[in-house]
Design an enzyme around this catalytic site. Structure first.
Site, mmCIF file in Angstrom:
data_model
loop_
_atom_site.group_PDB
_atom_site.id
_atom_site.type_symbol
_atom_site.label_atom_id
_atom_site.label_comp_id
_atom_site.label_asym_id
_atom_site.label_seq_id
_atom_site.Cartn_x
_atom_site.Cartn_y
_atom_site.Cartn_z
ATOM 1 N N HIS A 187 36.725 51.587 45.311
ATOM 2 C CA HIS A 187 35.674 50.689 44.835
ATOM 3 C C HIS A 187 34.560 51.489 44.143
ATOM 4 C CE1 HIS A 187 33.576 46.753 45.193
ATOM 5 N NE2 HIS A 187 32.470 47.472 45.314
ATOM 6 N N ASP A 200 40.892 49.799 46.595
ATOM 7 C CA ASP A 200 39.743 48.952 46.930
ATOM 8 C C ASP A 200 40.169 47.881 47.931
ATOM 9 O OD1 ASP A 200 37.518 47.276 46.953
ATOM 10 O OD2 ASP A 200 37.254 47.328 44.777
ATOM 11 N N SER A 232 31.127 43.996 41.540
ATOM 12 C CA SER A 232 31.207 43.893 42.989
ATOM 13 C C SER A 232 30.568 42.590 43.470
ATOM 14 C CB SER A 232 30.560 45.126 43.622
ATOM 15 O OG SER A 232 30.828 45.200 44.994
#
Length: 334
Positions: A302, A271, A169
């Site tokens: 995500h 996502d 991320s």
């Protein structure tokens, strides 16, 4: 890249069948904007990560040694890093640097502990306090600390056998950024591979016109579980980034993407960050001839493995993570 799988990954509204059943039969799933109380959010994320570790099981502490140490950064501050090493190692081995996720705001050294432990075991057989771009340079300084041969050797590493930089991320965002800085400054030995899991690579404000038609996931997944439009806005407001800077959007580095290392991607279909990863991967592969590998997860949001660690799709993700590292080590640059 499998065309059918890619089409499913990009299909608006598609939900993985196993996840759909979990959502039907289980409690509602929150998102990372459930509260703007940052200490509460940090507590929530930490609890989720510790639960994942407990559910998945860890290699025995007798097999993986962990040591925390402080390193000095360019702003004369100190950051804490954790070093993982196999107690079974009899010689020097490859090195991987992992930058944890958390939207530049959340997370700590336990965020990616499970992956680090499993990788070590395999190889043996934050804002709002510190705003943009402090996190980028702290991460880069950690990589430069590792790059110094004596530091790598001190924990059993040999960078010539593999020097992988990984991130999840926000950590993947900084991984991509520092790979350009490291290349442009001519450091040696080279980074041999990049591991970009659910990365943020191109802020909406910085998207070049030629890619805007392919940049749809921010809108299609704006109400997705876990990470949505509101959470992204919260994190970016706290981070106080410059979206057009390559330190935030590594896709727009003026020095381009030539001579970057082989790169492994993990991309979730639900996502909001999906399309920037897919665009970046295509540019690396098609325009610059860089070796890439992509694992796609259609209909999954995500960081899904942190929320549903016992699901089959999360078990697949765990297997993919090891295979992705194996691929990087067998296709290393330099």
């Amino acid at each position: 890249m499998n065309a059918d799988l890619l089409a499913r990954t990009q299909q608006p509204g598609f939900v993985d069948p196993e996840l759909a059943e979990i959502l039907r039969s289980g409690p509602p799933v929150g998102s990372l904007d459930a509260t703007t109380n940052i200490p509460e959010l940090r507590k929530l994320l930490r609890e989720r990560k510790l639960a994942v570790n407990a559910a998945a099981g860890n290699p025995s502490s007798s097999l993986v040694e962990e040591t925390d140490t402080n390193i000095r950064t360019r702003d004369n501050d100190e950051i804490r890093v954790r070093i993982y090493r196999s107690s079974r190692s009899t010689g020097l081995g490859p090195v991987m640097v992992m930058l944890h996720g958390g939207g530049w705001v959340l997370g700590d050294l336990d965020n990616e502990a499970l992956l680090c432990r499993k990788w070590v075991d395999y190889l043996a057989a934050l804002a709002p306090e510190h705003v943009f771009p402090t996190a980028v340079y702290d991460s880069y300084d950690a990589v430069l600390w590792i790059q110094t041969a004596k530091n790598a050797v001190s924990f059993g590493g040999d960078l010539t056998k593999g020097f992988v930089v990984a991130g999840v991320s926000a950590g993947a965002n900084m991984t991509a950024t520092l790979s350009h800085l490291y290349r442009d400054e001519g450091h040696a030995p080279p980074i041999t591979g990049l591991y970009l899991s659910i990365p943020s690579l191109l802020a909406p404000e910085a998207v070049p016109d030629r890619y805007k038609e392919s940049y749809r996931s921010r809108d299609e997944n704006k109400d997705a579980p876990v990470l949505n439009e509101r959470a992204l806005k919260l994190f970016r407001n706290l981070y106080q980034d410059d979206p057009r800077s390559p330190l935030m959007s590594p896709f727009v580095f003026e020095t381009g993407h030539e001579n970057l290392p082989p790169t492994y991607f993990q991309v979730g279909g639900m996502d909001p960050l999906r399309d920037e990863a897919l665009i970046y991967e295509r540019v690396l592969r098609e325009e610059h001839g860089i070796a890439t590998r992509v694992d796609l997860y259609p209909g999954l949001p995500h960081g899904f493995w942190s929320w549903w660690p016992n699901a089959e799709f999360s078990k697949k993700h765990a297997r993919d993570s090891i295979e992705g590292l194996r691929w990087l080590l067998s296709n290393r640059a330099g």
